[in-house]
Design an enzyme around this catalytic site. Sequence first.
Site, short mmCIF file in Angstrom:
data_model
loop_
_atom_site.label_atom_id
_atom_site.label_comp_id
_atom_site.label_asym_id
_atom_site.label_seq_id
_atom_site.Cartn_x
_atom_site.Cartn_y
_atom_site.Cartn_z
N ARG A 117 60.94 40.46 91.79
CA ARG A 117 59.75 41.45 91.58
C ARG A 117 58.68 40.74 90.96
NH1 ARG A 117 59.87 47.26 88.64
NH2 ARG A 117 60.44 47.76 90.58
N HIS A 144 57.07 47.85 98.16
CA HIS A 144 58.32 48.07 97.73
C HIS A 144 59.37 48.60 98.67
CE1 HIS A 144 60.84 48.77 94.26
NE2 HIS A 144 60.29 49.93 93.51
N GLN A 147 62.76 50.38 97.58
CA GLN A 147 62.32 51.93 97.42
C GLN A 147 62.31 52.77 98.44
OE1 GLN A 147 61.87 53.14 93.91
NE2 GLN A 147 62.39 55.02 95.12
N ASP A 239 53.88 58.95 93.17
CA ASP A 239 53.98 57.80 92.10
C ASP A 239 52.85 57.71 91.14
OD1 ASP A 239 54.66 55.43 91.27
OD2 ASP A 239 54.05 54.29 92.94
N CYS A 279 59.29 57.60 93.01
CA CYS A 279 60.19 56.73 92.78
C CYS A 279 60.49 56.61 91.19
CB CYS A 279 59.42 55.37 93.33
SG CYS A 279 57.65 55.14 92.53
N ARG A 307 69.02 54.11 95.00
CA ARG A 307 68.36 52.64 95.06
C ARG A 307 69.59 51.78 95.15
NH1 ARG A 307 63.70 51.00 92.56
NH2 ARG A 307 64.27 49.11 93.49
N1 CP Z 1 61.23 52.71 91.21
C1 CP Z 1 61.20 51.71 90.43
O1 CP Z 1 61.13 50.53 91.22
O2 CP Z 1 61.70 51.62 89.27
P1 CP Z 1 61.55 50.64 88.07
O3 CP Z 1 60.09 50.01 88.11
O4 CP Z 1 62.19 50.91 86.73
O5 CP Z 1 62.46 49.39 88.62
N1 NVA Z 2 53.38 51.80 92.31
C1 NVA Z 2 54.19 51.42 90.85
C2 NVA Z 2 55.78 51.70 91.25
C3 NVA Z 2 56.65 51.42 90.21
C4 NVA Z 2 58.03 51.35 90.68
C5 NVA Z 2 54.05 50.08 90.38
O1 NVA Z 2 54.00 49.26 91.23
O2 NVA Z 2 53.78 50.17 89.15
#
Ligand code: CP
Ligand code: NVA
Length: 320
Positions: A117, A144, A147, A239, A279, A307
Amino acid sequence: MTEKIHSCLAELDLTGRSFLTIHDFTPAEVVTLLDLAGALKDAQKRRAPHHFLDGRAVAMIFMKTSTRTRMSFEVGIEQLGAQPIFLNANDIQLRVGETIKDTANVMSRYVDCIMIRTFAQTDVEDLAEHGQIPVINGLTDSHHPCQGMADALTIREHCGRLEGVKLVYIGDGNNVTHSLAEVGAKTGMHVVACTPQDYRPDADIIARAQADAAETGATIELTDDVAAAVRGADVIYTDTFTSMGQEAEHDVRLAALRDYQVNAEMLKLAGPQVKVMHCLPAHWGEEITEEVLYSPNSVVFDQAENRLHAQKAIMAAVIA
Ligand code: CP
Ligand code: NVA
């Protein structure tokens, strides 16, 4: 039930492939990965052993924070019989200047897969290019995909199908929007991204998804008309208005996106059939109300659970 897992794995020929965007996979591969996720979910619910990755190790690199991704990957890796290795930004030399190329080459000698990530999609691409093992994208500024796969699994469970489902994404056009458009394009959904003009998703990513959609009968539409978008929706999805890395813009974004909040009034416009997805993490009173998040229409916690199952399918398919 394990026959289904084996038949999906035999049908998929993804060993060694990285999972960087959903666009990279064919419609048949996406659907078979979802079938595999469903079969692994059944196995898990029945407590049937499914140690397809016995003796392997998976590194998880987090340059941004996480609850769901970290937990679902760590638990999923263990359930597949492999060893998870969690590395946050402060644990790793990448943060203090070691190159992605060196990191990729070194980690390839220890583990069988890397989940990362981070911020730039190009960093994930570089890691995949320079390493000798598959890389799984656990979120970047632009995508993502894990997701998106979990979301499609959830929609299929709750709507009974993906083809023809009207999925309306409301709010900020972001990484989650892009992966939803991509999975919708591969699986025949009608995706509507309803955002203010200045917060539309990336034009190139949407054009690419629209080209994919032309092959499956899906549609990907952009609009700023909330009332028209949500009418007859099977799913309303939102989101955060402020993604990780955009914290300084929080107040400006909140003002610009205020009319795009998913609330009880919006649900009335959509109709009683509508499912609500997010999400997570959610920001009550910003992109969604607590009332809607905990309403009977909400499937957000099934979505969070999925997930685990979707990612186990990806790992089982790509790890040698
Ligand atoms: N939806 C998601 O990716 O959550 P986290 O940021 O908690 O991993
Ligand atoms: N769009 C959000 C998703 C978090 C899971 C971010 O990138 O912070």
